[in-house]
Every structure is written in structure tokens, then in C-alpha cells.
Write an enzyme that holds these catalytic residues in place. Structure first.
Site, PDB file in Angstrom:
ATOM      1  N   PHE A 158     -20.132   8.685 -25.113  1.00  0.00           N
ATOM      2  CA  PHE A 158     -19.996   7.526 -24.226  1.00  0.00           C
ATOM      3  C   PHE A 158     -19.603   6.246 -24.958  1.00  0.00           C
ATOM      4  CE2 PHE A 158     -24.389   6.592 -25.617  1.00  0.00           C
ATOM      5  CZ  PHE A 158     -24.317   5.211 -25.766  1.00  0.00           C
ATOM      6  N   LYS A 182     -12.403  16.455 -22.259  1.00  0.00           N
ATOM      7  CA  LYS A 182     -13.570  16.160 -21.418  1.00  0.00           C
ATOM      8  C   LYS A 182     -14.160  14.827 -21.870  1.00  0.00           C
ATOM      9  CE  LYS A 182     -17.969  16.614 -21.450  1.00  0.00           C
ATOM     10  NZ  LYS A 182     -18.444  15.432 -20.723  1.00  0.00           N
ATOM     11  N   GLU A 185     -19.260  11.810 -19.171  1.00  0.00           N
ATOM     12  CA  GLU A 185     -19.448  11.572 -17.730  1.00  0.00           C
ATOM     13  C   GLU A 185     -19.912  10.141 -17.450  1.00  0.00           C
ATOM     14  OE1 GLU A 185     -21.136  13.407 -19.785  1.00  0.00           O
ATOM     15  OE2 GLU A 185     -23.177  13.876 -19.158  1.00  0.00           O
ATOM     16  N   SER A 235     -24.020  13.395 -30.178  1.00  0.00           N
ATOM     17  CA  SER A 235     -25.281  13.413 -30.925  1.00  0.00           C
ATOM     18  C   SER A 235     -25.388  14.691 -31.777  1.00  0.00           C
ATOM     19  CB  SER A 235     -26.445  13.347 -29.944  1.00  0.00           C
ATOM     20  OG  SER A 235     -26.365  14.452 -29.070  1.00  0.00           O
ATOM     21  N   CYS A 290     -21.647   4.843 -34.104  1.00  0.00           N
ATOM     22  CA  CYS A 290     -22.082   5.835 -35.088  1.00  0.00           C
ATOM     23  C   CYS A 290     -22.017   5.249 -36.499  1.00  0.00           C
ATOM     24  CB  CYS A 290     -21.238   7.083 -34.991  1.00  0.00           C
ATOM     25  SG  CYS A 290     -19.549   6.811 -35.500  1.00  0.00           S
TER      26      CYS A 290
HETATM   27  P1  NAD Z   1     -24.178  13.250 -26.390  1.00  0.00           P
HETATM   28  O1  NAD Z   1     -24.329  14.249 -27.462  1.00  0.00           O
HETATM   29  O2  NAD Z   1     -25.285  13.068 -25.425  1.00  0.00           O
HETATM   30  O3  NAD Z   1     -22.894  13.611 -25.484  1.00  0.00           O
HETATM   31  C1  NAD Z   1     -21.641  13.874 -26.070  1.00  0.00           C
HETATM   32  C2  NAD Z   1     -20.862  14.822 -25.157  1.00  0.00           C
HETATM   33  O4  NAD Z   1     -21.586  16.052 -25.044  1.00  0.00           O
HETATM   34  C3  NAD Z   1     -20.681  14.284 -23.747  1.00  0.00           C
HETATM   35  O5  NAD Z   1     -19.367  14.546 -23.341  1.00  0.00           O
HETATM   36  C4  NAD Z   1     -21.712  15.052 -22.923  1.00  0.00           C
HETATM   37  O6  NAD Z   1     -21.264  15.304 -21.614  1.00  0.00           O
HETATM   38  C5  NAD Z   1     -21.879  16.354 -23.676  1.00  0.00           C
HETATM   39  N1  NAD Z   1     -23.263  16.866 -23.660  1.00  0.00           N
HETATM   40  C6  NAD Z   1     -24.416  16.131 -23.636  1.00  0.00           C
HETATM   41  N2  NAD Z   1     -25.479  16.952 -23.674  1.00  0.00           N
HETATM   42  C7  NAD Z   1     -25.005  18.211 -23.730  1.00  0.00           C
HETATM   43  C8  NAD Z   1     -25.628  19.492 -23.796  1.00  0.00           C
HETATM   44  N3  NAD Z   1     -26.939  19.630 -23.809  1.00  0.00           N
HETATM   45  N4  NAD Z   1     -24.834  20.580 -23.847  1.00  0.00           N
HETATM   46  C9  NAD Z   1     -23.488  20.458 -23.851  1.00  0.00           C
HETATM   47  N5  NAD Z   1     -22.859  19.268 -23.777  1.00  0.00           N
HETATM   48  C10 NAD Z   1     -23.584  18.162 -23.723  1.00  0.00           C
HETATM   49  O7  NAD Z   1     -23.767  11.873 -27.087  1.00  0.00           O
HETATM   50  P2  NAD Z   1     -23.591  10.441 -26.405  1.00  0.00           P
HETATM   51  O8  NAD Z   1     -24.934   9.933 -26.025  1.00  0.00           O
HETATM   52  O9  NAD Z   1     -22.510  10.482 -25.385  1.00  0.00           O
HETATM   53  O10 NAD Z   1     -23.015   9.604 -27.632  1.00  0.00           O
HETATM   54  C11 NAD Z   1     -23.834   9.002 -28.608  1.00  0.00           C
HETATM   55  C12 NAD Z   1     -23.963   9.882 -29.824  1.00  0.00           C
HETATM   56  O11 NAD Z   1     -22.673  10.142 -30.368  1.00  0.00           O
HETATM   57  C13 NAD Z   1     -24.749   9.213 -30.950  1.00  0.00           C
HETATM   58  O12 NAD Z   1     -25.591  10.173 -31.525  1.00  0.00           O
HETATM   59  C14 NAD Z   1     -23.666   8.782 -31.927  1.00  0.00           C
HETATM   60  O13 NAD Z   1     -24.103   8.654 -33.264  1.00  0.00           O
HETATM   61  C15 NAD Z   1     -22.681   9.888 -31.770  1.00  0.00           C
HETATM   62  N6  NAD Z   1     -21.353   9.499 -32.222  1.00  0.00           N
HETATM   63  C16 NAD Z   1     -20.930   9.984 -33.411  1.00  0.00           C
HETATM   64  C17 NAD Z   1     -19.688   9.614 -33.891  1.00  0.00           C
HETATM   65  C18 NAD Z   1     -19.216  10.117 -35.232  1.00  0.00           C
HETATM   66  O14 NAD Z   1     -18.110   9.796 -35.623  1.00  0.00           O
HETATM   67  N7  NAD Z   1     -20.026  10.889 -35.954  1.00  0.00           N
HETATM   68  C19 NAD Z   1     -18.871   8.749 -33.152  1.00  0.00           C
HETATM   69  C20 NAD Z   1     -19.336   8.282 -31.929  1.00  0.00           C
HETATM   70  C21 NAD Z   1     -20.587   8.666 -31.469  1.00  0.00           C
END
Ligand code: NAD
Length: 491
Positions: A158, A182, A185, A235, A290
Site C-alpha cells: 500500500f 495486483k 486493495e 511485509s 520500507c
Molecule cells: P502486506 O504484506 O500486508 O501486503 C502486500 C500485498 O500482499 C498486498 O497486495 C496484499 O493484498 C497482499 N497480502 C496481504 N496479506 C496477504 C496474505 N496473508 N496472503 C497473501 N497475500 C496477502 O504489506 P502492506 O501492508 O501493503 O505494505 C507494507 C509492508 O511492505 C511493510 O512491511 C514494508 O516494509 C513493506 N515494503 C517493503 C519494501 C521493500 O522494498 N522491501 C517496499 C515497500 C514496502
């Protein structure tokens, strides 16, 4: 008040498949909010595996003609896309702020970073080149070409709705693959706009497809036998899950995970010039980056000046609607995320850290329903506390003093995440030592957010990255292509 589905100001999103916006095959929706206002502004369909199937079919159908399209012609589509993105730059930035909450300036910066990825991918005719060698044996030549993989997919988080998808989309299609995206959401609106703009660039139908949704779409992407490679950003637990599931299904995968970034300040740091940079690292984008600083490690005598100046700078930030000029920190993404961040502040207090600036009571008078958390500073944090060990992803700085640089490096090295880290110093020797021993793969020296530009690899190490090849730059080209070796002899 009518039901959100019937409100004219609430946009119900569609999927983009085979060159058209189509309804998702679902009755379930996720409400998208403007986090500064608290209002519902959109409805993301929680698409199903049947929607993923349609997208993969469209992408597979488009692949043969697209991979046969000369690389220069593919790049021309991206040049046009860049033109469209520039022409609609402000509109895009405003969409990012509306759905995500970051300030308009921060949103502009993120759209600029997205455009830079498109610019770099325009170089595919050079970047995709292979190599060759004559007479590897008498009369026998060998050459290597890079070929696209087929249908590839990316899953976004997000926090950077316009930027993170661009780490992948331009590189994937420039190299001749067809693509399924994707978005998160929680923030689907920027990507809707960007795909609309891409549609004006003579891109053949099916080359880029977008499926909105959540977990079911992610799992269907990991499992689908027609998808050859998956890129993920989010994450750590989900990154690990996606990497494991996608690779078990025989795919190439790169999964960028969460972070806990350590920022070390040496006593010889230039405090006057550094404090603004450090403050921005911790509180920029409300800490939802991040690459954001999370742990401030002042070494020896740096403790008192670093702490006092950070406290002063944090108190001077202006929290509010990111759309309003003069606001320097917007809300966090959602009401549940706000609760989560506030929960961490409560835990910090319970676990014995010293709360110097408390963001829990932050209110913005003109935006009473926004998801605001004020800048927060804790001192005397240990890496055993929840706030010292877990990713908060909010505007919370935890100060954990160290006696020596070695101790600071050891603290950083002991953490399972290793995304980014920074040192502030005027000593070349200290900076060298730090960079050499940092576990994180993105290191800043007097830089608070060590974000590699689009022509360098982006990604961390340990539990912050699963895979081999990182995002964008040469790694992006490498990830989306297979190297084919042809050995030939002519009689
Ligand atoms: P998230 O892991 O909750 O969601 C990421 C994606 O995974 C979304 O598209 C979501 O729909 C999907 N998703 C969520 N839960 C899921 C599940 N249980 N099973 C399958 N798919 C699932 O992450 P977020 O809250 O959208 O973003 C924040 C996180 O992203 C933070 O941890 C941040 O550090 C990380 N991030 C990392 C980088 C990097 O370069 N390492 C860059 C940006 C963000």
C-alpha cells in the site's frame, strides 16, 4: 446515507483484462478510504482465481506477438507512456495523496521515481543485449541472447501506489514479457489511472492486465502454471509466503519484505546539516516507508545532541491533510493501522522505554476523522522491546544508545531484517567500517533514506528479501529474461 455501493462519489473499481476494463467476478469489495478525511472513496473488488485465470489467458494470448515486436518498438510504447505520465503528473500525485495520505510533495517525489523506472526501461535495446564469442573451437561460435520468460506478475504493497508497480511493469514489458499486476486493495486508484494512461500508448491488448483484490488473487498468481515469474513487495510474513509458494510452483520469484532500519549517529556527525535529514528519514511518509529510519543509535557523546535535536524537530512537524500546503506529515493509511501504531506506543511505555514525544493524542481540527498519529520519540529503547524489534511502520523513533561504533554495528547485525541502514559521521574510516559490516543491502552515508535509483538494484537482505535478483536496474532485466546460449558451426 445511501449504501457506499450506491454513492456517486464512491468509485467501484474494475479489472483490466485483454485491453478492457471488466467487472470482477465477485460480490465482495474492500472499502478504499481517504485517510486524511476518513471517507470511503472507492471499492476494490476482491477478485477470485477465476479473474486471475482470465488475466493470464489474455496475457498468454498477447505474448507471442509482443515478444516478436522489435525491442525498439516496445521501447517506443514506454516513451509514449512517459509522455502521458509527465502530462498527468500532478493529477497522479493528487491521486496518491488522496488514497494514501502522504503529503503532495512526497506524492510528487514518488511519481517521479515511478517515471524514472519507465525511463530506464526505455533503454531495453541496450540493456537486453547478450554476448558472443567467435571460434570457441575451430569454426564454432557461441552467442548468448536474452529472451523474455512469458507471462509474469507483480504484487504491490500500500505504501507507494504509483511507484512500486513501476519497479516491475516497465522492465517486464520492455523485455518482451506480458504482465499481470495486483495493486494493494487499499490503494487501487493510482494504478487505475496509470493503466488508463498506458492504454493511450498503442500497447496491444493483453500485454498489461490488472487484477484487483487481496489474498485469493495473490495465491492464485503464485499457483497459476501459466505464470513464469512473480515479483512481490510487502511485509516479511507475506513475502516469505509468496516466495515459498511461487517457487514451489516452479516460478522465478523475488519477494521484498519488511524492515527495521537502524540509523547510527557518531559524535563527529555534522548535527546542523544532519538533523533535518534524520528527521525526514523517521517521519517522511508518516514512517510508512520500507527505507524509513526506525531505530536511532547515537554512539557515545552523540546521544544527548541527537536526542535533543530530534525531539525539537519532531515537535516542529505539522501533522494534517497532505493536500494542504504547509503540512509536513500526513495520516497513516487506515484506522486499523492507526490502532496498531498506537498499540506499539502503549507497549513501548509498558516495556519501560522513556516517551519523550507522544503522538497518541494528535488531532487535526479540520479533519476530525483522519487517521493521524503524531510524531513520537522514545529514548532508552532496547532491541528486546517490541518497539525495538518489530516493524511499526508509523512515525515512531526509538533511540537506543550504544557506547561504540562496534556495538552499534552489532545491534544492527543482530536484527533479522536487513533492508536499509544509515550512518551520520564526518569520519571516512567509520563510514567505511559501517558500510562494510552492514547486513542491510542499502546503506546511506549521511543519507537518511538510501533509495537506489531506477538504474541500480533495489532490495534488502536476510528477512527483508527473498530471492536472488533485486528490483529494477540490470537486475530487473536479468529477472525478466532467460539467457539462451547458441553454439553454431556452419559447414
Ligand atoms: P502486506 O504484506 O500486508 O501486503 C502486500 C500485498 O500482499 C498486498 O497486495 C496484499 O493484498 C497482499 N497480502 C496481504 N496479506 C496477504 C496474505 N496473508 N496472503 C497473501 N497475500 C496477502 O504489506 P502492506 O501492508 O501493503 O505494505 C507494507 C509492508 O511492505 C511493510 O512491511 C514494508 O516494509 C513493506 N515494503 C517493503 C519494501 C521493500 O522494498 N522491501 C517496499 C515497500 C514496502
Amino acid at each position: 446515507m445511501p449504501d457506499v455501493a450506491d454513492r456517486p462519489d464512491v468509485l467501484t473499481l474494475d479489472n483490466f483484462i485483454g485491453g478492457r476494463w471488466v467487472k470482477a467476478r465477485t460480490a465482495e469489495f474492500f472499502d478504499v478510504h481517504n485517510p486524511a478525511v476518513g471517507d470511503v472513496i472507492g471499492r476494490t473488488p476482491l477478485s477470485t482465481s477465476a479473474d486471475v485465470e482470465l488475466a493470464v489467458q489474455a496475457a498468454a494470448q498477447a505474448f507471442p506477438a509482443w515478444r516478436d515486436t522489435p525491442v525498439n518498438a516496445r521501447a517506443q510504447v514506454l516513451y509514449k507512456f512517459k509522455g502521458q505520465l509527465e502530462a498527468h503528473f500532478e493529477e497522479l500525485a493528487r491521486t496518491v495523496t488522496t488514497e494514501h495520505g502522504k503529503t503532495l510533495d512526497e506524492a510528487r517525489g514518488s511519481v517521479r521515481r515511478g517515471i524514472e523506472c519507465v525511463e530506464v526501461a526505455c533503454g531495453a535495446p541496450s540493456l537486453m543485449q547478450g554476448s558472443g564469442l567467435e571460434d570457441i573451437s575451430a569454426g564454432i561460435d557461441c552467442h548468448v541472447v536474452r529472451q523474455p520468460l512469458g507471462v509474469v506478475a507483480a504484487i504491490a504493497p500500500f505504501n507507494f501506489p504509483a511507484m512500486v508497480p513501476m519497479w516491475f511493469l516497465p522492465f517486464a514489458i520492455a523485455t518482451g514479457n506480458t504482465f499481470v499486476l495486483k495493486p494493494s486493495e487499499q490503494v487501487p486508484l493510482s494504478q487505475r489511472k496509470m493503466v488508463d494512461l498506458l492504454q493511450r500508448c498503442d500497447l496491444p491488448p493483453g500485454v498489461v492486465n490488472l487484477v484487483n483484490g487481496g489474498r485469493e488473487v495473490v495465491n492464485a498468481i503464485c499457483d497459476h502454471p501459466g505464470i513464469r515469474a512473480v515479483s512481490f513487495v510487502g511485509s516479511t510474513p507475506v513475502a516469505r509466503h509468496v516466495y515459498t509458494r511461487a517457487t514451489a510452483a516452479g516460478k522465478r520469484a523475488q519477494a521484498l519484505g519488511g524492515a527495521k532500519n537502524f540509523v547510527v549517529v557518531m559524535p563527529d556527525a555534522d548535527f546542523d546539516r544532519s538533523i533535518g535529514i534524520i528527521t525526514e528519514s523517521f517521519y517522511g511518509c508518516a514512517g510508512e516507508r520500507c527505507l524509513a529510519g526506525s531505530m536511532l543509535i547515537p554512539v557515545g557523546e552523540a546521544h544527548q545532541p541527537a536526542r535533543d535535536r530530534l525531539v525539537e524537530a519532531a515537535k516542529a512537524l505539522k501533522v494534517g491533510d497532505g493536500m494542504v500546503p504547509g503540512v509536513t506529515m500526513g495520516p497513516v493509511i487506515s484506522a486499523p493501522h492507526r490502532e496498531r501504531v498506537l498499540g506499539y506506543i502503549d507497549k513501548g511505555v509498558q516495556e519501560g522505554a522513556k516517551l519523550l514525544v507522544d503522538g497518541r493524542a494528535a488531532r487535526v481540527e479540520e479533519r476530525p476523522n483522519g487517521y493521524f498519529v503524531g510524531p513520537t520519540v522514545f529514548d532508552e529503547v532496547s532491541t528486546k522491546m517490541s518497539i525495538g524489534s518489530e516493524e511499526i511502520f508509523g512515525p515512531v523513533a526509538s533511540i537506543c544508545p550504544a557506547k561504540t561504533l562496534d556495538e552499534a554495528i552489532a545491534l544492527m547485525r543482530s536484527h533479522p531484517n536487513a533492508n536499509a541502514t544509515s550512518i551520520f559521521t564526518s569520519s571516512g574510516k567509520a563510514a567505511r567500517e559501517f558500510a562494510k559490516h552492514a547486513t542491510a543491502s542499502m546503506v546511506g552515508v549521511n543519507i537518511g533514506v538510501a533509495a537506489p535509483m531506477a538504474y541500480f538494484p533495489f532490495g534488502g537482505a536476510k528477512d527483508s528479501f527473498f530471492g536472488d535478483l533485486k528490483a529494477h536496474g540490470r537486475d530487473g532485466i536479468e529477472f525478466y529474461t532467460d539467457k539462451k546460449v547458441t553454439i553454431s558451426r556452419w559447414f
